[in-house]
Design a protein around this motif. Structure first.
Motif, PDB file in Angstrom:
ATOM      1  N   TYR A   9       0.877  -1.171   0.000  1.00 10.61           N
ATOM      2  CA  TYR A   9       0.000   0.000   0.000  1.00 10.61           C
ATOM      3  C   TYR A   9       0.913   1.219   0.000  1.00 10.61           C
ATOM      4  CZ  TYR A   9      -3.879  -2.955   1.720  1.00 10.61           C
ATOM      5  OH  TYR A   9      -4.848  -3.921   1.880  1.00 10.61           O
ATOM      6  N   GLU A  64      -9.358  -3.423   0.299  1.00  3.86           N
ATOM      7  CA  GLU A  64      -9.228  -2.035  -0.140  1.00  3.86           C
ATOM      8  C   GLU A  64      -9.438  -1.203   1.124  1.00  3.86           C
ATOM      9  OE1 GLU A  64      -8.782  -0.803  -3.302  1.00  3.86           O
ATOM     10  OE2 GLU A  64      -8.663  -2.819  -4.143  1.00  3.86           O
ATOM     11  N   LEU A  75      -4.369   6.809  -1.272  1.00  7.20           N
ATOM     12  CA  LEU A  75      -3.955   5.486  -0.850  1.00  7.20           C
ATOM     13  C   LEU A  75      -4.038   4.584  -2.069  1.00  7.20           C
ATOM     14  CD1 LEU A  75      -4.720   3.714   2.442  1.00  7.20           C
ATOM     15  CD2 LEU A  75      -4.623   2.452   0.313  1.00  7.20           C
ATOM     16  N   GLY A  77      -3.368   0.827  -3.538  1.00  6.25           N
ATOM     17  CA  GLY A  77      -3.181  -0.559  -3.139  1.00  6.25           C
ATOM     18  C   GLY A  77      -4.495  -1.146  -2.719  1.00  6.25           C
ATOM     19  N   PRO A  78      -4.509  -2.405  -2.440  1.00  5.68           N
ATOM     20  CA  PRO A  78      -3.372  -3.301  -2.285  1.00  5.68           C
ATOM     21  C   PRO A  78      -2.865  -3.829  -3.630  1.00  5.68           C
ATOM     22  CG  PRO A  78      -5.405  -4.504  -1.860  1.00  5.68           C
ATOM     23  CD  PRO A  78      -5.794  -3.084  -2.137  1.00  5.68           C
TER      24      PRO A  78
END
Length: 179
Positions: A9, A64, A75, A77-78
Motif C-alpha cells: 500500500y 481495499e 492510498l 493498493g493493495p
C-alpha cells in the motif's frame, strides 16, 4: 512457502497529517489487523510525503482501504508483491531500517520470470560498490514496478549501485530513519 500473501500500500498523507505520521501508521495497522492481516513494515520518505507499507494476509484477502478512513490524500493498493533478496521471517523479526528506496517502473516487456532471472544475474555486481548495502526488493506481481531498499552514504552511491546492475531509477527517496 506459506499460503500468506504480501501486499503493498502506498499512502500519501494529507498535508495536515504530516506531523501525525506515527498516528496515521497506527490507524493503518489497526485497519490491517481488523481485516485479519499483519503490518510487516512501513518506510516513510524524509519529509513525510509518502508511506510505503507492506502487509501480509492469508491467501488473497487484502482489503481495499479508503484513503479518507485514514484522512490521507491518497492510498494506492493493495498490490500483491513478492520479496526478493531477503526472507520475510527475518524482516518480521528485525524490522530493519533502510536509508534509501528506489522505485523502478518496470517496462511492460519484462515479466516476472525475466525480472527474477535478471535480478539473480545482476545482484552479485553490488559487491563492486562496497559502501552500498542492497537490503531487499518488493516486486509487484503485475510487474508494474519494484521497490528496492538500500543503505548507503548518499543518493549518489545508490545511483552508482543502480548503474552497476544496469537498472534505472524511476524515483529515489531518502527515508526517514528517525521514526
Amino acid at each position: 512457502m506459506s499460503s500468506n500473501a504480501l501486499y503493498l500500500y502506498e499512502i500519501v498523507p494529507g498535508a495536515e497529517r504530516r506531523d501525525q505520521l506515527d498516528q496515521l501508521i497506527k490507524e493503518f495497522d489497526a485497519a490491517t489487523a481488523s481485516a485479519g492481516g499483519e503490518l510487516i513494515e512501513t518506510q516513510v520518505t524524509k519529509g513525510g510525503e509518502r508511506i510505503f507499507a507492506i502487509t501480509e494476509f492469508d491467501g488473497c484477502a487484502a482489503p481495499e482501504i479508503a484513503a479518507d478512513t485514514l484522512h490521507a490524500a491518497e492510498l494506492d493498493g493493495p498490490h500483491q508483491v513478492r520479496i526478493v533478496g531477503a526472507d520475510i521471517e527475518e524482516i518480521k523479526a528485525a524490522r530493519p531500517e533502510a536509508g534509501y528506496l528506489v522505485e523502478w517502473d518496470i517496462p511492460a516487456e519484462i515479466d516476472m520470470d525475466t525480472y527474477l532471472t535478471r535480478k539473480k544475474e545482476k545482484s552479485p555486481l553490488y559487491a563492486d560498490i562496497p559502501e552500498v548495502s542492497f537490503l531487499r526488493t518488493y516486486v509487484r506481481e503485475d510487474t508494474a514496478k519494484c521497490l528496492c531498499f538500500y543503505n548507503a552514504p548518499d543518493e549518489d552511491a545508490v545511483r552508482r549501485a543502480r548503474d552497476i546492475v544496469s537498472t534505472p531509477v524511476s524515483r529515489l527517496h531518502e527515508l526517514d530513519t528517525e521514526r
